[in-house]
Motif scaffolding. Structure first.
Motif, short mmCIF file in Angstrom:
data_model
loop_
_atom_site.label_atom_id
_atom_site.label_comp_id
_atom_site.label_asym_id
_atom_site.label_seq_id
_atom_site.Cartn_x
_atom_site.Cartn_y
_atom_site.Cartn_z
N LEU A 152 10.98 -0.59 24.95
CA LEU A 152 9.63 -0.10 25.23
C LEU A 152 9.08 -0.74 26.51
O LEU A 152 8.37 -0.08 27.29
CB LEU A 152 8.71 -0.40 24.05
N GLY A 189 8.33 1.87 29.36
CA GLY A 189 6.90 2.18 29.40
C GLY A 189 6.41 2.95 28.20
O GLY A 189 5.26 3.38 28.14
N GLY A 190 7.28 3.12 27.21
CA GLY A 190 6.92 3.85 25.99
C GLY A 190 7.99 4.89 25.67
O GLY A 190 8.76 5.30 26.54
N THR A 225 4.21 2.68 22.29
CA THR A 225 4.08 1.81 23.46
C THR A 225 3.81 0.38 23.01
O THR A 225 3.46 0.13 21.86
CB THR A 225 2.92 2.26 24.37
N ALA A 284 1.20 -4.55 27.54
CA ALA A 284 1.48 -3.22 28.08
C ALA A 284 1.47 -3.17 29.60
O ALA A 284 1.75 -2.14 30.19
CB ALA A 284 0.46 -2.22 27.53
#
Length: 389
Positions: free
Chosen positions: A18, A22-23, A71, A96
């Motif tokens: 992830l 970026g997800g 995410t 994140a």
């Protein structure tokens, strides 16, 4: 073939994928970590419950496809202290990748231990106070230091007493896990994140040419976390050359760093760093300066070629100011590698990445997030304080 992993390794693999991607939708995530959706379902639920990942609804990538997108959490904070470019940077960001706070403090080359200690103390205390005022729990602190060696009490590049720094961080942020490492580890980790997932298979020899010049052997970070650094900038290439900040003379760094490049261009290094990939277009480069730059790129290539004689690496990635030059000028590096490496350039794949100049403390925050991921995303304590809006 599916891999058998421990719970810790599976959590780290999921978070690492992830982090680099970026997800991801669940099917892609399962494929990326080489496990079935059923196998990772329980751990995904666990990570969601702990607030380490988020799952939101997005438009399906194809008709009938998944709509739940996973995410890393924006509610988990990590922090960094990064020493680079005559400055100390401190920052807080989210897992994140968002930056919540960033400050810098002047830390010129050659400062004495007392002055360095005073600056470092101020930065660490300011960082801790910033988080405390906002009720933010820092889940990880990463500190990157040029020339850091765990066997040395102080770096030969910057007069940081690492034992005192460790004690200071423990006092000011007593429950925050700390990772202290070489600046090249942070840059290599940030570069791996920039590359994303599945871009370059296997390991590679990563070289960064900036205020300092370093190298690292980067393995599949999302899986192993291995980074072996190499102080290529302090290979002596001219015994009669100028003094280096490490105490030697004639080091590669004295010829190819941004300090040296700024001197060739007759500009301030800070201005050069601020131009990033645009520097060859923003500055007038006379013919004599271009010839000088080519000669220095030749020295860089010779040093890389000799380093490759000591390792089996065949993929070479260069970031920093040479990346912004036209391909025909960068070819000087590959030609020199061929002259110094046993067997020439046969089998060598050389690529140039983004210049990545003047983007501090991005590398430090990437290292902090990665360090949290490598310990499988285990939170500090129950009843954690989340980031307030």
């Amino acid at each position: 073939m599916r891999l058998i992993r421990s719970r810790h390794d599976t959590r780290s693999a999921i978070l690492g994928y992830l982090w680099c991607s970026g997800g991801s939708f669940r099917p892609d995530l399962a494929e990326g970590v080489a496990l079935t959706e059923a196998s990772i379902s329980r751990i995904i639920s666990e990570l969601k419950a702990e607030g380490v990942i988020e799952e939101t609804r997005r438009a399906a990538p194809y008709r009938g496809g998944p709509s739940q997108f996973i995410t890393l959490s924006r509610e988990i904070a990590v922090a960094a202290i990064e020493i680079s470019n005559n400055r100390l940077y401190s920052a807080v960001g989210t897992l994140a990748g968002e930056t919540l706070s960033s400050e810098h403090y002047d830390l010129a080359d050659g400062l004495g231990a007392a002055q360095v200690e005073a600056t470092v103390t101020r930065a660490v205390r300011d960082l801790a106070a910033w988080a405390m005022r906002r009720g933010i729990t820092l889940e990880q602190l990463a500190v990157s230091i040029p020339g850091y060696d765990p066997d040395l009490r102080a770096s030969p590049i910057v007069a940081v007493d690492v034992d005192k720094l460790d004690a200071l961080c423990q006092r000011e942020m007593p429950q925050t896990p700390l990772r202290m490492t070489n600046s090249m580890v942070a840059r290599a980790v940030a570069h791996r994140l920039q590359m994303g997932t599945g871009v370059l298979g296997g390991s590679y020899f990563f070289v960064f040419v900036g205020h300092g010049v370093g190298a690292a052997i980067v393995d599949e970070l999302a899986e192993s976390g291995d980074v072996e650094t190499c102080e290529i900038g302090h290979v002596v290439v001219d015994p009669g050359g100028g003094p280096c900040r490490c105490g030697h003379v004639g080091c590669l760094e004295t010829l190819v760093s941004t300090v040296a490049l700024a001197d060739i261009l007759n500009v301030e290094e800070s201005d050069l760093l601020g131009r990033g990939d645009r520097w060859p277009d923003d500055f007038r480069i006379p013919k004599t300066a271009r010839a000088d730059i080519k000669t220095r790129l030749d020295r860089l290539g010779l040093a890389i070629g000799n380093a490759l004689n000591l390792t089996r690496q065949r993929n070479v990635v260069i970031a920093g100011w040479p990346s912004a030059l036209p391909a025909e000028e960068r070819n000087a590096v590959l030609d020199a590698i061929g002259r110094s490496r046993l067997g020439g350039v046969q089998g060598i794949a050389l690529t140039f990445s983004d210049a990545s100049l003047g983007r501090e403390p991005r590398s430090g925050l990437a290292l902090a997030a990665f360090s949290f991921i490598r310990r499988s995303g285990e939170r500090r304590a129950q009843g954690k304080q989340l980031i307030s809006s």
